[in-house]
Write a protein that holds these residues in place. Structure first.
Motif, PDB file in Angstrom:
ATOM      1  N   SER A  38      94.757 -37.583  10.918  1.00  0.00           N
ATOM      2  CA  SER A  38      93.595 -38.061  11.205  1.00  0.00           C
ATOM      3  C   SER A  38      92.576 -37.352  12.394  1.00  0.00           C
ATOM      4  N   THR A  39      93.355 -36.746  13.489  1.00  0.00           N
ATOM      5  CA  THR A  39      92.643 -35.908  14.413  1.00  0.00           C
ATOM      6  C   THR A  39      91.834 -34.983  13.939  1.00  0.00           C
ATOM      7  N   HIS A  40      92.168 -34.452  12.556  1.00  0.00           N
ATOM      8  CA  HIS A  40      91.337 -33.056  12.228  1.00  0.00           C
ATOM      9  C   HIS A  40      90.067 -33.804  11.631  1.00  0.00           C
ATOM     10  N   ILE A  41      89.804 -34.977  11.451  1.00  0.00           N
ATOM     11  CA  ILE A  41      88.487 -35.743  11.065  1.00  0.00           C
ATOM     12  C   ILE A  41      88.460 -36.922  11.561  1.00  0.00           C
ATOM     13  N   PRO A  42      87.869 -36.911  13.134  1.00  0.00           N
ATOM     14  CA  PRO A  42      87.852 -37.841  14.241  1.00  0.00           C
ATOM     15  C   PRO A  42      87.219 -39.153  13.699  1.00  0.00           C
TER      16      PRO A  42
ATOM     17  N   ILE B 127      89.816 -45.965  10.911  1.00  0.00           N
ATOM     18  CA  ILE B 127      90.176 -46.418   9.559  1.00  0.00           C
ATOM     19  C   ILE B 127      91.689 -46.009   9.361  1.00  0.00           C
ATOM     20  N   ALA B 128      92.195 -45.151   9.579  1.00  0.00           N
ATOM     21  CA  ALA B 128      93.619 -44.989   9.427  1.00  0.00           C
ATOM     22  C   ALA B 128      94.461 -45.693  10.186  1.00  0.00           C
ATOM     23  N   ILE B 129      94.077 -45.943  11.392  1.00  0.00           N
ATOM     24  CA  ILE B 129      94.896 -46.781  12.143  1.00  0.00           C
ATOM     25  C   ILE B 129      94.933 -48.327  11.687  1.00  0.00           C
ATOM     26  N   ALA B 130      93.407 -48.869  11.133  1.00  0.00           N
ATOM     27  CA  ALA B 130      93.463 -49.968  10.681  1.00  0.00           C
ATOM     28  C   ALA B 130      94.426 -50.461   9.237  1.00  0.00           C
TER      29      ALA B 130
ATOM     30  N   THR C  70      97.160 -36.819  19.361  1.00  0.00           N
ATOM     31  CA  THR C  70      98.061 -35.533  19.531  1.00  0.00           C
ATOM     32  C   THR C  70      97.286 -34.497  18.601  1.00  0.00           C
ATOM     33  N   LYS C  71      96.481 -33.780  18.764  1.00  0.00           N
ATOM     34  CA  LYS C  71      95.891 -32.686  18.084  1.00  0.00           C
ATOM     35  C   LYS C  71      96.658 -31.669  17.725  1.00  0.00           C
ATOM     36  N   ILE C  72      97.175 -31.301  16.267  1.00  0.00           N
ATOM     37  CA  ILE C  72      98.284 -30.238  16.167  1.00  0.00           C
ATOM     38  C   ILE C  72      97.582 -29.587  15.071  1.00  0.00           C
ATOM     39  N   PRO C  73      97.645 -28.186  14.850  1.00  0.00           N
ATOM     40  CA  PRO C  73      97.110 -27.217  14.044  1.00  0.00           C
ATOM     41  C   PRO C  73      97.794 -27.514  12.640  1.00  0.00           C
ATOM     42  N   LEU C  74      97.165 -27.670  11.689  1.00  0.00           N
ATOM     43  CA  LEU C  74      97.860 -28.019  10.186  1.00  0.00           C
ATOM     44  C   LEU C  74      99.150 -27.326   9.971  1.00  0.00           C
ATOM     45  N   ASP C  75      99.231 -26.120  10.167  1.00  0.00           N
ATOM     46  CA  ASP C  75     100.480 -25.344   9.698  1.00  0.00           C
ATOM     47  C   ASP C  75     101.514 -25.839  10.661  1.00  0.00           C
ATOM     48  N   ARG C  76     101.559 -26.370  11.850  1.00  0.00           N
ATOM     49  CA  ARG C  76     102.523 -26.904  12.547  1.00  0.00           C
ATOM     50  C   ARG C  76     103.104 -28.222  12.448  1.00  0.00           C
TER      51      ARG C  76
ATOM     52  N   ALA D 261      89.732 -51.878  18.764  1.00  0.00           N
ATOM     53  CA  ALA D 261      90.273 -51.121  19.931  1.00  0.00           C
ATOM     54  C   ALA D 261      90.178 -49.771  19.710  1.00  0.00           C
ATOM     55  N   THR D 262      90.479 -49.132  18.592  1.00  0.00           N
ATOM     56  CA  THR D 262      90.401 -47.543  18.216  1.00  0.00           C
ATOM     57  C   THR D 262      88.958 -47.261  18.530  1.00  0.00           C
ATOM     58  N   TYR D 263      88.018 -47.899  18.011  1.00  0.00           N
ATOM     59  CA  TYR D 263      86.663 -47.632  18.024  1.00  0.00           C
ATOM     60  C   TYR D 263      86.075 -47.665  19.391  1.00  0.00           C
ATOM     61  N   ILE D 264      86.447 -48.592  20.045  1.00  0.00           N
ATOM     62  CA  ILE D 264      86.043 -48.676  21.337  1.00  0.00           C
ATOM     63  C   ILE D 264      86.616 -47.330  22.413  1.00  0.00           C
ATOM     64  N   SER D 265      87.816 -47.380  22.285  1.00  0.00           N
ATOM     65  CA  SER D 265      88.575 -46.481  23.171  1.00  0.00           C
ATOM     66  C   SER D 265      87.975 -44.806  22.659  1.00  0.00           C
ATOM     67  N   GLN D 266      87.820 -44.649  21.570  1.00  0.00           N
ATOM     68  CA  GLN D 266      86.991 -43.403  21.208  1.00  0.00           C
ATOM     69  C   GLN D 266      85.625 -43.228  21.792  1.00  0.00           C
TER      70      GLN D 266
END
Length: 352
Positions: free
Chosen positions: A88-92, A97-100, A133-139, A201-206
């Motif tokens: 989900s970090t690749h589409i902030p 939504i993902a966490i919910a 944690t943003k990780i490149p897709l291939d990793r 919570a996720t929305y506010i923290s972002q």
């Protein structure tokens, strides 16, 4: 009187059975990925592997087949949650939504199948940590294999522990999911409420651009573990109080420059302490979860630490308060609903 009983409940110690072997098991679980990471000179194995280790905290005295089904389901859920978080970090904008969605499914499944505390909490936690944690897709596949290593370690240790404890519990009656929902209809409402607050919570923290925004989410999820409003209030005070002391311990430890090996021993020690206290006294357990997670976060990537502590405190206080107010709103709404429902029923009876 009311205040003294409240304080007493905060400071009571519970005495769970069968502690020693489970403690040793928990220590071994945490040590395996950390030491594999250390000796293969790749500390990411330790950091990600430790997320899979939480599987072990769901160990119960069950027949072996049921125990393995339970633990592998929990492990699979942890792995899936972390994967969803990381992707989900690749589409902030997808993160809340993902966490919910993960929170909703974890809460309802854990409640219907009566999977005891820590319940859905660790699923939400590893999902939230993944989203930070943003990780490149291939990793991503490599990182997920590290989490899997943690899950498998837990399963192996659980099997060994099962034979050491040597108990033969009776198999439990099989109940279908439909039947479970029918006997506990409130589960659906509870899960929706849980997911909605964590979405917020996720929305506010972002929106506030908190560094390591997941601390607010994790804190909110921890407070919502309480079974009723009073329990949630306890959790709120325990979490904030425990965390403040935990932050002091962490600040002290992080000001000393430990080698990676010393850090690994410290993390294992804290994990043991958390496992020891979590069922005995939640406040004291919190003294140690904070330094443990900060040392874990610091193991793989060294961050500037003073800011780390500030953000952790802000995230935790905000998350705890949001969890408390969310629980309060739901409890109040339900009281009104029940009152109105009973009034209508009485009126209907009178008009008949």
């Amino acid at each position: 009187m009311h205040h003294s009983s409240f304080f007493k409940e905060l400071t009571t110690f519970h005495k769970p059975q069968k502690a020693p072997f489970r403690l040793i098991g928990a220590g071994i679980c945490m040590a395996v990925p950390l030491f594999i990471g250390y000796f293969s000179n790749n500390l990411l194995i330790g950091s990600f592997g430790s997320l899979g280790i939480f599987t072990f905290l769901y160990y119960q005295t069950l027949p072996l087949k049921e125990l393995l089904t339970l633990l592998s389901s929990v492990g699979g859920f942890l792995l899936f949650g972390n994967l969803v978080g990381v992707l989900s970090t690749h589409i902030p904008w997808v993160i809340p939504i993902a966490i919910a969605l993960i929170s909703f499914s974890a809460r309802i499944i854990f409640r219907l199948y009566r999977i005891a505390k820590p319940g859905a909490f660790f699923i939400v936690m590893v999902t939230a940590m993944g989203s930070g944690t943003k990780i490149p897709l291939d990793r991503v596949p490599t990182m997920m294999s590290y989490v899997l290593l943690g899950v498998l370690t837990s399963l192996v240790v659980a099997v060994i522990l099962y034979f050491i404890e040597g108990e033969t519990p009776l198999p439990q009656k099989k109940i279908s999911l439909q039947e479970r929902l029918y006997t506990d209809p409130a589960a659906l409402l509870d899960a929706l409420h849980y997911a909605a607050i964590l979405f917020l919570a996720t929305y506010i923290s972002q929106s506030l651009h908190l560094t390591n925004a997941y601390w607010m989410i994790v804190s909110c999820a921890a407070v919502l573990q309480g079974d009723n409003l009073r329990a949630v209030m306890h959790r709120n005070i325990q979490r904030i109080l425990g965390t403040m002391i935990g932050l002091l311990i962490a600040a002290l430890l992080l000001s000393i420059s430990f080698t990676s090996l010393e850090t690994i021993f410290l993390i294992c020690f804290f994990f043991l302490t958390v496992e020891f206290f979590i069922k005995r006294n939640y406040t004291i357990a919190n003294f140690f979860t904070t330094p443990m997670s900060l040392l874990l976060a610091n193991l793989a990537r060294h961050q500037y630490l003073v800011s780390l502590l500030n953000y952790r405190l802000i995230g935790i206080v905000l998350g705890s308060l949001l969890g408390l107010s969310g629980a309060f709103v739901l409890t109040t709404c339900l009281k009104f609903y029940n009152r109105a429902y009973q009034l209508n029923e009485n009126l209907d009876k009178e008009t008949e």
